[in-house]
Design a protein around this motif. Structure first.
Motif, PDB file in Angstrom:
ATOM      1  N   ALA A   1      -6.759  29.111 -24.219  1.00 24.46           N
ATOM      2  CA  ALA A   1      -7.821  29.949 -23.669  1.00 24.46           C
ATOM      3  C   ALA A   1      -8.988  29.155 -23.080  1.00 24.46           C
ATOM      4  CB  ALA A   1      -8.315  30.938 -24.712  1.00 24.46           C
TER       5      ALA A   1
ATOM      6  N   THR B   1     -12.682  33.286 -25.994  1.00 25.15           N
ATOM      7  CA  THR B   1     -11.692  33.866 -26.903  1.00 25.15           C
ATOM      8  C   THR B   1     -12.291  35.084 -27.591  1.00 25.15           C
ATOM      9  OG1 THR B   1     -12.386  32.337 -28.653  1.00 25.15           O
ATOM     10  CG2 THR B   1     -10.466  31.707 -27.337  1.00 25.15           C
TER      11      THR B   1
ATOM     12  N   ARG C   1      -6.562  35.814 -32.037  1.00 24.93           N
ATOM     13  CA  ARG C   1      -7.483  35.408 -30.974  1.00 24.93           C
ATOM     14  C   ARG C   1      -6.764  35.434 -29.636  1.00 24.93           C
ATOM     15  NH1 ARG C   1      -9.979  29.855 -32.765  1.00 24.93           N
ATOM     16  NH2 ARG C   1     -11.351  30.283 -30.993  1.00 24.93           N
ATOM     17  N   TRP C   2      -7.454  36.007 -28.605  1.00 22.00           N
ATOM     18  CA  TRP C   2      -6.878  36.174 -27.278  1.00 22.00           C
ATOM     19  C   TRP C   2      -7.847  35.664 -26.221  1.00 22.00           C
ATOM     20  CZ3 TRP C   2      -1.986  37.955 -27.612  1.00 22.00           C
ATOM     21  CH2 TRP C   2      -1.631  38.690 -28.740  1.00 22.00           C
ATOM     22  N   PRO C   3      -7.338  35.212 -25.083  1.00 19.94           N
ATOM     23  CA  PRO C   3      -8.248  34.799 -24.007  1.00 19.94           C
ATOM     24  C   PRO C   3      -8.955  36.005 -23.404  1.00 19.94           C
ATOM     25  CG  PRO C   3      -5.982  34.651 -23.270  1.00 19.94           C
ATOM     26  CD  PRO C   3      -5.932  34.961 -24.731  1.00 19.94           C
TER      27      PRO C   3
END
Length: 217
Positions: free
Chosen positions: A138, A146, A154-156
């Motif tokens: 990310a 994030t 956790r995601w971009p």
């Protein structure tokens, strides 16, 4: 204590299925020593290194464990690519990295009244990728932030502009997944998820509408 010179990785960066070599590509490295499948004993982030005009690169003093390469070539639309190499075998430290084609992804976020929603997160959740990869990738994706969901994954995430629009220029053209709008200030509830499919090229005009928030006291 005896210092070890470490291992050296040599490789070439190409694109168009190997037809073109890519000089000037930025390369970052995460190398780590692993014990078993879960225990992570040591990890480092190194770089950026730069490939030579003939596409070749050489990275020295690597740990004898697992190596993750993060490659970005500015001349090819800020392409990124992750590539894993097992550095336990010194004879196998050769990597040919063929950068995949990329596609653009974008759209607009609006609150319930339809006005623009600036500085709102658009969370990218591609299919088929493991969560730990996002923690590493990310920050490498055009400075993406994030975002953590309610399960701690956790995601971009990308911020919308002042007019509520958002855009990702370097998404791999082979992925599918979902995007969702999140208001970090807590004024609105999350939007519905919208699906995307970049195997057919660029996908723009994705509309995400935040839901009215409910406050409980």
């Amino acid at each position: 204590y005896v210092l070890d010179g470490g291992l050296t990785l040599r490789g070439t960066i190409t694109t168009d299925s190997g037809a073109l070599v890519v000089g000037g590509a930025q390369i970052e490295v995460i190398d780590r020593i692993l014990k078993g499948r879960r225990d992570q004993n040591q990890s480092r982030r190194l770089g950026p290194y730069v490939s030579k005009p003939d596409g070749s690169f050489e990275i020295k003093a690597l740990l004898p464990g697992t190596l993750v390469l993060l490659v970005k070539a500015r001349g090819f639309g800020s392409i990124f690519h992750a590539h894993q190499v097992r550095t336990n075998d010194p004879a196998g430290l050769v990597a040919t990295i063929d950068l995949p084609p990329v596609a653009r992804l974008g759209g607009r976020v609006a609150p319930p009244d339809g006005s623009p929603a600036p500085r709102v997160h658009v969370v990218l959740q591609p299919d088929g990728l493991q969560l730990h990869q996002f923690v590493e990738l990310a920050p490498f994706l055009l400075g993406a932030e994030t975002w953590s969901d309610e399960f701690g994954a956790r995601w971009p995430a990308f911020r919308t502009k002042h007019d509520g629009t958002w855009r990702v220029d370097n998404a791999p053209a082979a992925i599918t997944g979902k995007v969702q709008a999140v208001d970090p200030s807590g004024r609105y509830a999350l939007s519905d998820r919208a699906t995307f499919n970049l195997t057919r090229g660029d996908q723009a005009g994705i509309e995400l509408t935040l839901k009215p928030g409910v406050h409980v006291s």
